[in-house]
Design an enzyme around this catalytic site. Sequence first.
Site, PDB file in Angstrom:
ATOM      1  N   GLY A   3       0.809  -1.221   0.000  1.00  0.00           N
ATOM      2  CA  GLY A   3       0.000   0.000   0.000  1.00  0.00           C
ATOM      3  C   GLY A   3       0.839   1.266   0.000  1.00  0.00           C
ATOM      4  CG  HIS A   4      -1.261   5.039   0.199  1.00  0.00           C
ATOM      5  ND1 HIS A   4      -2.118   6.089  -0.060  1.00  0.00           N
ATOM      6  CD2 HIS A   4      -1.783   4.392   1.259  1.00  0.00           C
ATOM      7  CE1 HIS A   4      -3.099   6.060   0.821  1.00  0.00           C
ATOM      8  NE2 HIS A   4      -2.926   5.052   1.620  1.00  0.00           N
ATOM      9  CG  ASN A   5       1.782   7.004   2.430  1.00  0.00           C
ATOM     10  OD1 ASN A   5       2.251   7.690   1.536  1.00  0.00           O
ATOM     11  ND2 ASN A   5       0.527   7.100   2.813  1.00  0.00           N
TER      12      ASN A   5
END
Lengths: 343, 343, 343
Positions: free
Chosen positions: C239-241
């Site tokens: 996922g993002h980050n």
Amino acid sequence: MPAGFTAAALAERFALELIGDGGLVVSGVATLAHATAGQLSFLSNPRYRGQLADSQAGVVVMRAADAEDYAGTALLAADPYVAFARIAALFDPPPPLEPGIHASAVVHASASVDPGAQVDAFCSIGARSRIAAGAVIGPGCVIGDDCVVGEGSRLVARVTLVRRVRLGKRVLIHPGAVLGADGFGLAMDAGHWIKVPQQGGVLVGDDCEIGANTTIDRGAIEDTVLGDDVRLDNQIQIGHNVRIGAHTAMAGCAAVAGSATIGSYCLVGGAAGILGHLEVCDRVMITAMSLVTSSIREPGEYSSGTPLMPNREWRRNAARFRQLDTLARRVNAQDKPARDKED
Amino acid sequence: MPAGFTAAALAERFALELIGDGGLVVSGVATLAHATAGQLSFLSNPRYRGQLADSQAGVVVMRAADAEDYAGTALLAADPYVAFARIAALFDPPPPLEPGIHASAVVHASASVDPGAQVDAFCSIGARSRIAAGAVIGPGCVIGDDCVVGEGSRLVARVTLVRRVRLGKRVLIHPGAVLGADGFGLAMDAGHWIKVPQQGGVLVGDDCEIGANTTIDRGAIEDTVLGDDVRLDNQIQIGHNVRIGAHTAMAGCAAVAGSATIGSYCLVGGAAGILGHLEVCDRVMITAMSLVTSSIREPGEYSSGTPLMPNREWRRNAARFRQLDTLARRVNAQDKPARDKED
Amino acid sequence: MPAGFTAAALAERFALELIGDGGLVVSGVATLAHATAGQLSFLSNPRYRGQLADSQAGVVVMRAADAEDYAGTALLAADPYVAFARIAALFDPPPPLEPGIHASAVVHASASVDPGAQVDAFCSIGARSRIAAGAVIGPGCVIGDDCVVGEGSRLVARVTLVRRVRLGKRVLIHPGAVLGADGFGLAMDAGHWIKVPQQGGVLVGDDCEIGANTTIDRGAIEDTVLGDDVRLDNQIQIGHNVRIGAHTAMAGCAAVAGSATIGSYCLVGGAAGILGHLEVCDRVMITAMSLVTSSIREPGEYSSGTPLMPNREWRRNAARFRQLDTLARRVNAQDKPARDKED
């Protein structure tokens, strides 16, 4: 990207209360921890509240309650995350539409592409398919026969619509997604599998988002259906004939087996599974990696699984799970004489 | 699509018993709930039996036992789903073969494409690869070096055969599938990973079906092997050196780790996992999201996991799972004095 | 492929001790079970030790302890798997680089492709992207705007770098992988989802490997980051980050939710999950299909889940899991009078 916005201009544009210096100009967004004086940040999740005092952000979007001790410039919002999302969009405009069909694209003679649509390199568009105005078909997409891409929808790149897939307006599909592949329909006949024809399609409502490498099979007889504003993360698998209600969101790697019906405003956690032929009512939340094995008729949060433990402890406990029924019977048996004595 | 078939013609063609009006013409198939007088439907799953009385279907395929009270036209079959699958196929013929190589395709000089094969736009075919007669390589496929696509096999679109992948006859592969990527072979050497070369291939038997975005790695030394008539749904991961016996079927998101050997006629449920270097014998059924952690030597149905519950209840029970071994020891200790007394 | 190497030459090249006939020539590698006299094999996993006596392999790489009774030619290594990997690589050289841009590729005017890079058919390269010397962009890749592919990196085929993806040196990415798609950022506003802009990128260190159909989203504000030598198998979702430390490896179908931070030298098993906003320290091992629901601060091996059982037994035990809290309370209550009596 625009040069910047004053805090006062943002306050007015998004109907937020301003405290502090309305003339402050921000030209981008950043996290509390890394923002500079020319950037806007936000505080929504309480776990980041401690970062507020030290943040160099020029402007911070926050709840009124969080602003009481705050000396800097703030925009007050009932939901800071929503307000931030709207402001951040100013700094991240979508790539401009470049209408027209790339010279390398292969478009079937019976397909229709609106002059206001963009079809990029190495795209293939099949018989009788229609691409509406404002739609973008990014590089390497394959659109088969009898598909519709609605107004303003965007297939980022390498998306496949296999057959009979109809997308509403403003649908966003990320690379590698495959919509409209054959549902997994098999019947065992004299020791061999025979394939059950998959004659339905996929119907996707307006404002849906479909993640990278997600797959949505077309229906066996009727359509697989996503309501409006359904949001699917990456690597999700949706079986044939599934129906998903409006505004439902699913996190990455969730999977829904064939002919399940899921309500509206549901939240399905990452890698959660829903078996086939079930019904899940509106406003159900399934936690990550849980498995739904029967219909859910009451809104609420549901879970399965066991907690994480150091492997050595887990082995001891997991071994006891094998004996759980026996254990319960023994506790029952121990209770019985106790109860007998009480008589 | 053909104009239609009379009930009598279908009965004769598929050796089914007809009751009712043999002259009735059907021109398509539909579900019991939505069929019209010109359509054929079927009753196989007892949960849909209640829909029979109200169905408008012209003809219904069903078991003899279900037809006793039925006043309409029926075709009687020992397995109505199999009979329906065969009939439905009449109304869903495969797209006609269009032999030839699209002008945009890039075919290596040492590759051979049979004149009776179809290679669509934006395909790339590598050195020494062979495409047999009747095979279809849909748009955007990449076929690397030393691959074979057998007679009548169909790669729908955007399929990748990386290297040394040999497909049997009539293999069907859906978009986004990747066969023959490097197996995940790593060795830790002085704090860095080094890659273990993957010199095997992938061997796929006749009549296999491989779902959208499924991945099958090539073997480290020998081949990864799928027997005849193996059926894999979408988003399945098959590690290197895995061997899967004939007629085994796996539902979406199942995963098999490297060097596992799976028998014939197995059924692996959705999102189930099988660890590496295990053996699973013939006719094993694994329920959805179960994890196989040791070899299975007896046919039968196997499961792991816990049931779904409202989250509040689940939290209480899951917390106790942490103490399960302690709990069992205490029950044992309680039993001991009781047994001592019995002595 | 080279004609062959003598056992003595291999011993010298890789600093291994030779026992037996140094003049023996091997021209390939194989498993113990299937090797011929002209092939080299290895013994590392003790479960294959029984195959040593019957192996026809000309040369076998093994530990000194395993060689004591061995009459054939052997190369002794502290880690036979590492030594085998290095030797096997001699017989599996990478395809030779063919610098240049294929005539069909579409390269944006502002992109820069080093003359020593290879860009294959049907590739699309966006604005301001840079491809370094020795990089290979295989057929059908889509590279969006503002991406960097470092020296010697290889995108095998049909890889997508959506936007703002920067790869280090010698990164290997398998087909179907999608890096840099929008993170799954949504905010609920008056009953509708609104999209949170995803303005970060993806930063991938040197020597990483990313499997087929794996997805890595770009960050919401800052970057999603993979350290050097991170190894991801197929069908993984990041996922993002997310931040992943150097030398961490994940098996197929693992999933990491947004904003999780994972340390170095971690091993994440197949289909394991890690929830968002957590921290996992260095040298943590998560077993297959386990779910990490809170931060892990101590190195070690962690697990969740229950063991596999025949379905009939599993049903009985799983039903008791629903009552586990009640069961524990009853055992506590039974203990109480016992303890009271002891007083």
